[in-house]
Design an enzyme around this catalytic site. Structure first.
Site, PDB file in Angstrom:
ATOM      1  N   SER A   1       0.816  -1.209   0.000  1.00 21.59           N
ATOM      2  CA  SER A   1       0.000   0.000   0.000  1.00 21.59           C
ATOM      3  C   SER A   1       0.854   1.266   0.000  1.00 21.59           C
ATOM      4  CB  SER A   1      -0.966  -0.042   1.192  1.00 21.59           C
ATOM      5  OG  SER A   1      -1.989   0.911   1.072  1.00 21.59           O
TER       6      SER A   1
ATOM      7  N   ASP B   1      10.972   5.859  -9.319  1.00 22.96           N
ATOM      8  CA  ASP B   1      10.616   6.580 -10.546  1.00 22.96           C
ATOM      9  C   ASP B   1      11.397   7.876 -10.698  1.00 22.96           C
ATOM     10  OD1 ASP B   1       8.820   4.640 -11.317  1.00 22.96           O
ATOM     11  OD2 ASP B   1       7.077   5.633 -10.445  1.00 22.96           O
TER      12      ASP B   1
ATOM     13  N   LYS C   1      -0.499  -4.330  -3.311  1.00 19.90           N
ATOM     14  CA  LYS C   1      -1.822  -3.832  -2.922  1.00 19.90           C
ATOM     15  C   LYS C   1      -1.964  -2.395  -3.411  1.00 19.90           C
ATOM     16  CE  LYS C   1      -5.229  -2.309  -0.083  1.00 19.90           C
ATOM     17  NZ  LYS C   1      -5.652  -0.915   0.160  1.00 19.90           N
TER      18      LYS C   1
END
Length: 760
Positions: free
Chosen positions: A495, A506, A520
């Site tokens: 999560s 990224d 998740k």
């Protein structure tokens, strides 16, 4: 659900404003449909087929109502936009049967053939609130359960030959259903023999073993008598909602209250999430900061077979107990002592149990704070200092924040202070954020924490059930740490943890190390079904149930064994429970979803957790991986070339690493044991196997300790907290040293694609 429960509640706090209009819309629509539902409840329900020999459990009116309304909410507002049909009905049917009898110990083939008539009808039954079929199935299960326990008790005093070479198949999930009672009797006779061998190997005498096992099965029958309609309805609704997706969950009123208390307030106990598997209580996860975590003696997958209260209380066998009853024995007031008999993960029930003593504490989830340690690694004659920040959850004191407290507690605030200390006092060269076993939490905290390392910019995208995408940004341009950094993740990182790790990856801000995370990537909105109704509707509901309200209320308070319990509040209004409804998905700034695939680390380690059993991609009903358009963001640096070199250096080190070799052997051994479904009933062979396993484990541990210059352990001797080994962390520190050596004389600066000079 063990990975995501914390994340669900706290994530909802962040996105509450986004779903406010949805909630109001639901309330209006619910009021209209609820009126029709209330009127429909006045009709006579379908007669439920009785089962002889047991008190038949029946649903109450409110459960019929809830079933209908949950169908409506899922069909109209779940992210999948799925309509119940025969195919979904078949999935619900299979899940329900498996939830009741996962190892095929109770039902006969004839029972299953009779139940098959309902396979494609459950969708229609749930839509109209007819619960007679699943409640009948449960009553048949309860009858079979009692029959098996009675038979087992009758077999305990038999004389068994423990020198035979017969075997007991304990995992029958992939075998066909038994055709006759005689066949079931043979299975259970071997089960009794197996349990007696386990007790005999543990060193107790025959009389004591018979007494222990008789008490165990007597307790099982006593607990079975406590089942009521709330229990049955919860099992049914779990089977229903999890056929839609793993994180859409209904909680009956009692479970909703417990869920919200545990997730938003505090617990008193050992700090572990428990689950039941093959009628054995297992540790699903260990809560950071609690007694179990601090002891470093309990791990996910460990089996708890007995519980004793106090320093010298008698052990009570809990094998086969209902999970809620087992939890009630293990939880308790802070300051009290509980002792557990534990079979470590990967070992059979015949293994000698460890006795672990814990002092219960008050565990405030919001106060599970980030903590720092400083590691020093020597390389080529030069010391490198690395600050490790362990973050157990993405927490925030929302109540204090909403009240305007300028010093409210949160992950980002705590980490900012830790970084300040690491920079100015500890003088570290790099920082590693450890997110292992971090199941998530406040998405807002994940965004703000990312900002400490990347500055201002987008961190995550959220697509709602209407396919509308919103980008969430960190608005603070200040960077708290701009030096070398890494992130550690494992299969239990989920999560909000995946949002943070994904953003660091990224942006090219640091190196992600570990194993593929949980995956998740869905967002749930918690909906109190009572809150969707206006006061007049609630009064109508109360009036409708007034005739039998008082007796049901009394049963709920005074007779815990009543098979039919209606839960009402202090005003006499029946409580409908809560649904956590999947209504959105997370996406990284790159456009990739964290759903299903999770975060793939730059430097990958073998997983100590089985990837084929734990993770979103192991859930058949999980939403798939997909992508949205990438956000507009500036990478900090292109680390691809550096990461490739780090992988080569890591792999070269692993060729000579004893830790790495033993880790892979342990993982292979675990997989081998997971594939086993039977065990010998020959006492000598079983004891030999157990002793060999213990000796092998001890030899491996001592081999690792020798590498670290630590003294060897003797048989039965426990590892101290100070001596606990963490190979994954140790190698991550080596990777960070490699990273720093490749970027020495430079630092990573925000919004550039080159290395900037290091200010000296």
């Amino acid at each position: 659900m063990f990975i995501t429960e914390i994340g669900i509640i706290l994530d909802n706090d962040f996105i509450r404003m986004d779903f406010k209009t949805v909630r109001e819309m639901l309330k209006r629509i619910f009021a209209i449909t609820f009126t029709a539902a209330v009127l429909a409840c006045t009709a006579s329900p379908k007669a439920q087929k009785p089962v002889d020999g047991i008190p038949n459990i029946k649903p109450d009116e409110q459960q019929s109502l809830v079933a209908k309304e949950v169908v409506g909410l899922i069909e109209n507002y779940n992210y999948k936009k799925i309509k119940l049909n025969d195919s979904i009905s078949s999935l619900i049917f299979d899940r329900y049967i498996k939830a009741l009898d996962p190892s095929k110990y109770y039902f006969l083939e004839s029972d299953i053939k009779e139940f098959e008539a309902n396979r494609k009808n459950l969708d229609d039954d749930l839509r109209i609130g007819d619960l007679s079929a699943p409640f009948y199935i449960f009553n048949v299960y309860l009858k079979r359960y009692n029959e098996r326990v009675d038979y087992s008790i009758s077999q305990i005093k038999n004389k068994y030959d423990f020198n035979q070479n017969d075997t007991y198949v304990y995992d029958r999930e992939k075998l066909p259903w038994t055709k006759s009672t005689a066949e079931l009797n043979d299975i259970w006779k071997k089960r009794v023999k197996y349990e007696l061998i386990n007790l005999k190997i543990a060193g107790t005498d025959e009389a004591k073993n018979i007494e222990t096992l008789t008490k165990r099965y007597t307790n099982l029958k006593s607990q079975a008598a406590k089942f009521n309609n709330q229990d049955v309805f919860q099992i049914l609704m779990d089977s229903f909602t999890e056929a839609i997706d793993p994180h859409t969950n209904y909680f009956n009123p009692r479970n909703a209250e417990a869920f919200n208390q545990e997730m938003s307030r505090s617990l008193e106990g050992i700090g572990a999430v428990l689950q039941s598997e093959n009628e054995v209580t297992k540790i699903a996860s260990v809560m950071p900061g609690g007694p179990a975590f601090k002891s470093k003696k309990l791990n996910a997958g460990d089996k708890i077979i007995a519980v004793a209260q106090g320093a010298d209380g008698e052990f009570e066998d809990i094998v086969g107990w209902r999970i809620d009853n087992a939890v009630s024995k293990i939880k308790g007031p802070k300051g009290t002592t509980v002792r557990l008999k534990v079979i470590p993960v990967g070992q059979e029930l015949s293994s000698k149990p460890q006795i672990i003593t814990l002092v219960r504490e008050k565990i405030i989830l919001a106060d599970q704070s980030a903590k720092k340690t400083v590691k020093t690694v020597e390389s080529d004659g030069k010391p490198y200092k690395i600050g490790v920040i362990k973050i157990p959850a993405f927490y925030a004191d929302f109540k204090a924040a909403n009240a305007g407290d300028p010093n409210y507690k949160s992950t980002t605030r705590d980490v900012r202070l830790l970084i300040d200390t690491l920079k100015n006092m500890d003088k570290v060269d790099a920082i590693v954020v450890d997110l292992r076993a971090n199941g998530g939490g406040s998405l807002n905290e994940a965004i703000e924490l990312s900002g400490l390392f990347i500055g201002k910019g987008p961190v995550v995208q959220v697509k709602d059930y209407k396919n509308s995408v919103k980008v969430y940004k960190d608005e603070d341009s200040n960077i708290t740490w701009d030096g070398p950094m890494g992130v550690m993740i494992d299969r239990l990182s989920a999560s909000a943890s995946e949002i943070f790790a994904g953003a660091i990856q990224d942006y090219g801000r640091g190196v992600v190390m570990g194993t593929q995370s949980y995956g998740k990537g869905t967002v749930q909105s918690s909906i109190d079904l009572n809150s969707l109704m206006n006061s007049s509707m609630l009064q109508k509901l109360a009036s409708m149930f007034k005739k039998n309200e008082s007796e049901k209320k009394a049963a709920a308070k005074t007779d815990v064994n009543s098979p039919t319990v209606t839960i009402v509040d202090k005003n006499g209004i029946p409580q409908l429970g809560q649904i956590n409804l999947t209504m959105a998905k997370f996406y990284r700034v790159s456009g990739n979803s964290t759903q299903h695939k999770g975060v793939i680390p730059d430097i990958n380690f073998p997983s100590i957790y089985p990837l084929d059993k734990i993770g979103e991609d192991t859930e058949p009903s999980a939403l798939p991986f997909d992508m949205v358009n990438p956000s507009t963001y500036n990478t900090v640096y292109d680390l691809n070339a550096i990461k490739a070199n780090l992988v080569k250096l890591h792999e070269k080190r692993m060729l000579k690493s004893v830790d790495y070799k033993i880790l892979k052997e342990d993982i292979a051994e675990g997989k081998k044991r997971e594939s086993e479904t039977s065990v010998t009933l020959n006492e000598t062979k079983l004891k030999t196997e157990r002793d060999a396993l213990e000796a092998k484990s001890l030899a491996r541990m001592n081999q690792l300790r020798a590498e670290k210059g630590l003294p060897a352990l003797k048989k039965g001797e426990k590892v101290t907290k100070e001596d606990a080994l963490d190979f994954i962390e140790d190698e991550s520190m080596n990777i960070m040293v490699d990273f720093m050596k490749q970027t020495e004389g430079s630092k990573l600066s925000k919004n550039t694609n080159k290395l900037a000079p290091l200010n000296k």
